[in-house]
Design a protein around this motif. Structure first.
Motif, PDB file in Angstrom:
ATOM      1  N   ALA A 197       0.833  -1.200   0.000  1.00 15.29           N
ATOM      2  CA  ALA A 197       0.000   0.000   0.000  1.00 15.29           C
ATOM      3  C   ALA A 197       0.869   1.252   0.000  1.00 15.29           C
ATOM      4  O   ALA A 197       1.955   1.276   0.587  1.00 15.29           O
ATOM      5  CB  ALA A 197      -0.932  -0.006   1.210  1.00 15.29           C
ATOM      6  N   ASP A 198       0.390   2.285  -0.658  1.00 11.74           N
ATOM      7  CA  ASP A 198       1.180   3.496  -0.835  1.00 11.74           C
ATOM      8  C   ASP A 198       1.455   4.214   0.486  1.00 11.74           C
ATOM      9  O   ASP A 198       2.556   4.704   0.712  1.00 11.74           O
ATOM     10  CB  ASP A 198       0.467   4.449  -1.800  1.00 11.74           C
ATOM     11  CG  ASP A 198       0.391   3.868  -3.211  1.00 11.74           C
ATOM     12  OD1 ASP A 198       1.288   3.074  -3.562  1.00 11.74           O
ATOM     13  OD2 ASP A 198      -0.547   4.212  -3.942  1.00 11.74           O
ATOM     14  N   ASP A 199       0.415   4.306   1.354  1.00 10.17           N
ATOM     15  CA  ASP A 199       0.577   5.102   2.576  1.00 10.17           C
ATOM     16  C   ASP A 199       0.852   4.252   3.810  1.00 10.17           C
ATOM     17  O   ASP A 199       0.845   4.763   4.928  1.00 10.17           O
ATOM     18  CB  ASP A 199      -0.674   5.953   2.814  1.00 10.17           C
ATOM     19  CG  ASP A 199      -1.911   5.089   3.030  1.00 10.17           C
ATOM     20  OD1 ASP A 199      -1.883   3.906   2.636  1.00 10.17           O
ATOM     21  OD2 ASP A 199      -2.896   5.591   3.603  1.00 10.17           O
ATOM     22  N   ALA A 200       1.084   2.939   3.639  1.00 10.56           N
ATOM     23  CA  ALA A 200       1.293   2.059   4.782  1.00 10.56           C
ATOM     24  C   ALA A 200       2.742   2.106   5.254  1.00 10.56           C
ATOM     25  O   ALA A 200       3.648   2.474   4.503  1.00 10.56           O
ATOM     26  CB  ALA A 200       0.911   0.622   4.426  1.00 10.56           C
ATOM     27  N   GLN A 201       2.958   1.743   6.499  1.00 12.76           N
ATOM     28  CA  GLN A 201       4.289   1.645   7.065  1.00 12.76           C
ATOM     29  C   GLN A 201       4.569   0.172   7.363  1.00 12.76           C
ATOM     30  O   GLN A 201       3.869  -0.452   8.139  1.00 12.76           O
ATOM     31  CB  GLN A 201       4.393   2.484   8.343  1.00 12.76           C
ATOM     32  CG  GLN A 201       4.125   3.964   8.118  1.00 12.76           C
ATOM     33  CD  GLN A 201       4.218   4.768   9.391  1.00 12.76           C
ATOM     34  OE1 GLN A 201       4.855   4.356  10.347  1.00 12.76           O
ATOM     35  NE2 GLN A 201       3.583   5.932   9.398  1.00 12.76           N
ATOM     36  N   GLN A 202       5.587  -0.352   6.740  1.00 17.04           N
ATOM     37  CA  GLN A 202       5.828  -1.788   6.763  1.00 17.04           C
ATOM     38  C   GLN A 202       6.034  -2.326   8.181  1.00 17.04           C
ATOM     39  O   GLN A 202       5.456  -3.344   8.555  1.00 17.04           O
ATOM     40  CB  GLN A 202       7.035  -2.122   5.889  1.00 17.04           C
ATOM     41  CG  GLN A 202       7.329  -3.611   5.790  1.00 17.04           C
ATOM     42  CD  GLN A 202       8.446  -3.892   4.797  1.00 17.04           C
ATOM     43  OE1 GLN A 202       8.697  -3.104   3.905  1.00 17.04           O
ATOM     44  NE2 GLN A 202       9.101  -5.027   4.970  1.00 17.04           N
ATOM     45  N   LYS A 203       6.849  -1.661   8.987  1.00 16.82           N
ATOM     46  CA  LYS A 203       7.153  -2.176  10.322  1.00 16.82           C
ATOM     47  C   LYS A 203       5.919  -2.137  11.220  1.00 16.82           C
ATOM     48  O   LYS A 203       5.672  -3.075  11.989  1.00 16.82           O
ATOM     49  CB  LYS A 203       8.300  -1.368  10.941  1.00 16.82           C
ATOM     50  CG  LYS A 203       9.626  -1.560  10.227  1.00 16.82           C
ATOM     51  CD  LYS A 203      10.740  -0.775  10.907  1.00 16.82           C
ATOM     52  CE  LYS A 203      12.070  -0.993  10.189  1.00 16.82           C
ATOM     53  NZ  LYS A 203      13.171  -0.220  10.832  1.00 16.82           N
ATOM     54  N   VAL A 204       5.155  -1.056  11.121  1.00 13.95           N
ATOM     55  CA  VAL A 204       3.939  -0.956  11.929  1.00 13.95           C
ATOM     56  C   VAL A 204       2.926  -2.011  11.492  1.00 13.95           C
ATOM     57  O   VAL A 204       2.249  -2.631  12.325  1.00 13.95           O
ATOM     58  CB  VAL A 204       3.342   0.457  11.826  1.00 13.95           C
ATOM     59  CG1 VAL A 204       2.053   0.560  12.628  1.00 13.95           C
ATOM     60  CG2 VAL A 204       4.341   1.492  12.298  1.00 13.95           C
ATOM     61  N   SER A 205       2.823  -2.236  10.186  1.00  8.64           N
ATOM     62  CA  SER A 205       1.913  -3.265   9.677  1.00  8.64           C
ATOM     63  C   SER A 205       2.350  -4.651  10.138  1.00  8.64           C
ATOM     64  O   SER A 205       1.501  -5.511  10.413  1.00  8.64           O
ATOM     65  CB  SER A 205       1.860  -3.211   8.153  1.00  8.64           C
ATOM     66  OG  SER A 205       1.365  -1.970   7.711  1.00  8.64           O
ATOM     67  N   ALA A 206       3.652  -4.884  10.220  1.00  5.91           N
ATOM     68  CA  ALA A 206       4.138  -6.172  10.711  1.00  5.91           C
ATOM     69  C   ALA A 206       3.720  -6.389  12.160  1.00  5.91           C
ATOM     70  O   ALA A 206       3.322  -7.497  12.554  1.00  5.91           O
ATOM     71  CB  ALA A 206       5.656  -6.246  10.578  1.00  5.91           C
ATOM     72  N   VAL A 207       3.774  -5.334  12.957  1.00  6.41           N
ATOM     73  CA  VAL A 207       3.330  -5.448  14.353  1.00  6.41           C
ATOM     74  C   VAL A 207       1.828  -5.746  14.402  1.00  6.41           C
ATOM     75  O   VAL A 207       1.373  -6.585  15.192  1.00  6.41           O
ATOM     76  CB  VAL A 207       3.648  -4.149  15.117  1.00  6.41           C
ATOM     77  CG1 VAL A 207       3.028  -4.182  16.517  1.00  6.41           C
ATOM     78  CG2 VAL A 207       5.154  -3.943  15.217  1.00  6.41           C
ATOM     79  N   ALA A 208       1.055  -5.060  13.558  1.00  8.74           N
ATOM     80  CA  ALA A 208      -0.387  -5.316  13.520  1.00  8.74           C
ATOM     81  C   ALA A 208      -0.678  -6.752  13.096  1.00  8.74           C
ATOM     82  O   ALA A 208      -1.590  -7.401  13.633  1.00  8.74           O
ATOM     83  CB  ALA A 208      -1.061  -4.336  12.559  1.00  8.74           C
ATOM     84  N   ALA A 209       0.091  -7.270  12.143  1.00  6.19           N
ATOM     85  CA  ALA A 209      -0.096  -8.660  11.707  1.00  6.19           C
ATOM     86  C   ALA A 209       0.196  -9.628  12.850  1.00  6.19           C
ATOM     87  O   ALA A 209      -0.526 -10.617  13.044  1.00  6.19           O
ATOM     88  CB  ALA A 209       0.813  -8.957  10.512  1.00  6.19           C
ATOM     89  N   ILE A 210       1.240  -9.361  13.616  1.00  6.03           N
ATOM     90  CA  ILE A 210       1.570 -10.216  14.760  1.00  6.03           C
ATOM     91  C   ILE A 210       0.454 -10.157  15.804  1.00  6.03           C
ATOM     92  O   ILE A 210       0.077 -11.181  16.398  1.00  6.03           O
ATOM     93  CB  ILE A 210       2.912  -9.787  15.378  1.00  6.03           C
ATOM     94  CG1 ILE A 210       4.051 -10.080  14.396  1.00  6.03           C
ATOM     95  CG2 ILE A 210       3.159 -10.498  16.705  1.00  6.03           C
ATOM     96  CD1 ILE A 210       5.397  -9.544  14.829  1.00  6.03           C
ATOM     97  N   VAL A 211      -0.111  -8.972  16.010  1.00  5.22           N
ATOM     98  CA  VAL A 211      -1.212  -8.822  16.968  1.00  5.22           C
ATOM     99  C   VAL A 211      -2.405  -9.674  16.539  1.00  5.22           C
ATOM    100  O   VAL A 211      -3.031 -10.356  17.359  1.00  5.22           O
ATOM    101  CB  VAL A 211      -1.604  -7.340  17.103  1.00  5.22           C
ATOM    102  CG1 VAL A 211      -2.911  -7.186  17.883  1.00  5.22           C
ATOM    103  CG2 VAL A 211      -0.497  -6.551  17.792  1.00  5.22           C
ATOM    104  N   VAL A 212      -2.729  -9.644  15.249  1.00  6.45           N
ATOM    105  CA  VAL A 212      -3.835 -10.457  14.744  1.00  6.45           C
ATOM    106  C   VAL A 212      -3.557 -11.942  14.952  1.00  6.45           C
ATOM    107  O   VAL A 212      -4.417 -12.705  15.430  1.00  6.45           O
ATOM    108  CB  VAL A 212      -4.087 -10.156  13.248  1.00  6.45           C
ATOM    109  CG1 VAL A 212      -5.088 -11.149  12.651  1.00  6.45           C
ATOM    110  CG2 VAL A 212      -4.600  -8.731  13.069  1.00  6.45           C
TER     111      VAL A 212
END
Length: 290
Positions: free
Chosen positions: A134-149
């Motif tokens: 995604a254009d406006d996403a932040q990879q590291k923050v998204s990785a943390v969100a994925a781990i949370v899920v």
């Protein structure tokens, strides 16, 4: 000299083989015999794995190699989500079949492991890839969100195996519903921060104590109809049908709204029950007074 008929010898071999197979089946531990419900559960796991496959080959790899424009590939994203929906159908029917027929002694373990793949790993990986393309996403923050899920689903499934709930209710958002809510949030294509907060909120609902009704009877039929309708909306979006984008946005919005509204109804019902119990207690004490 004695002559042995070849047909007779072949028949004896077949009979001996059948007898050995029957003996092996009798000696096989019950825990190793799969039932029809277990086969549906394995179909659930297969769909989850294939969702990861399509997310990788159709979205992530083209993005990394620069062979397609930046962003989520529409057809592959739709295919991955449709496979998660198919996994939810398998998950719905394996419980129904297990109650009607039977399930093997390892049926519950198979169900938890399959749910972990289809409704834990697959949506978490979808979130991770979203953060990369995604254009406006932040990879590291998204990785943390994925781990949370992923951890929310792990904890939710582990608690489901240990905690006994009253009949007809789940504690916490069911993992299939949570997985579909997570991918719906991503497909809505909201700004990154609201998307991230909504994903984390869904993960919290999965490990919360909010009660959700089990899909049985009319509710199961309604859930199945909703899943089939969602598949149709995804297909229309993937093939760029007229109004497909609007249908997809509407379906995803409804999924997210249901995820937010059901806890409110559950909380209101619990408050009303508490007030009713207090009222009955006061009336009982008043009746005992001289």
């Amino acid at each position: 000299m004695t002559v042995i008929d070849p047909d007779t010898r072949a028949a004896d071999w077949v009979a001996d083989a059948d007898a050995e197979a029957a003996e092996e089946a009798e000696e096989m531990p019950l825990s190793l015999r799969l039932s029809i419900a277990d086969a549906l559960t394995l179909g659930n796991a297969t769909c989850g794995f294939m969702a990861v496959y399509f997310t990788t080959t159709g979205i992530l790899i083209p993005h990394l190699t620069g062979s397609s424009e930046t962003g989520m590939a529409r057809n592959s994203a739709a295919t991955a989500v449709i496979l998660m929906l198919a996994a939810a159908i398998f998950d719905l029917f394996d419980g129904i079949v297990a109650r009607k027929l039977r399930s093997s002694p390892m049926g519950a373990e198979l169900d938890n492991l399959s749910d972990l793949i289809s409704f834990g790993l697959a949506p978490a990986y979808f979130v991770l890839v979203y953060g990369m393309v995604a254009d406006d996403a932040q990879q590291k923050v998204s990785a943390v969100a994925a781990i949370v899920v992923l951890l929310a689903v792990v904890l939710r499934l582990a608690r489901f195996s240990c905690v006994t709930m009253k009949d007809g209710m789940f504690q916490g958002m069911p993992s299939p519903f949570g997985a579909l809510t997570v991918v719906s949030i991503i497909l809505l294509e909201l700004p990154f921060i609201p998307t991230l907060l909504a994903i984390i909120g869904t993960a919290w609902l999965m490990v919360s104590r909010v009660e959700y009704p089990k899909p049985r009877g009319v509710l199961a039929a309604a859930m199945l109809s909703w899943i089939v309708g969602a598949m149709a909306m995804l297909a229309a979006w993937a093939f760029d049908a007229p109004g497909g984008q609007i249908l997809l946005q509407t379906g995803c919005a409804l999924q997210v709204v249901m995820g937010a509204v059901i806890p409110l109804f559950a909380t209101a019902r619990r408050v009303n029950t508490f007030r009713g119990n207090r009222r009955e207690s006061r009336e009982a004490r008043a009746a005992q007074l001289p």
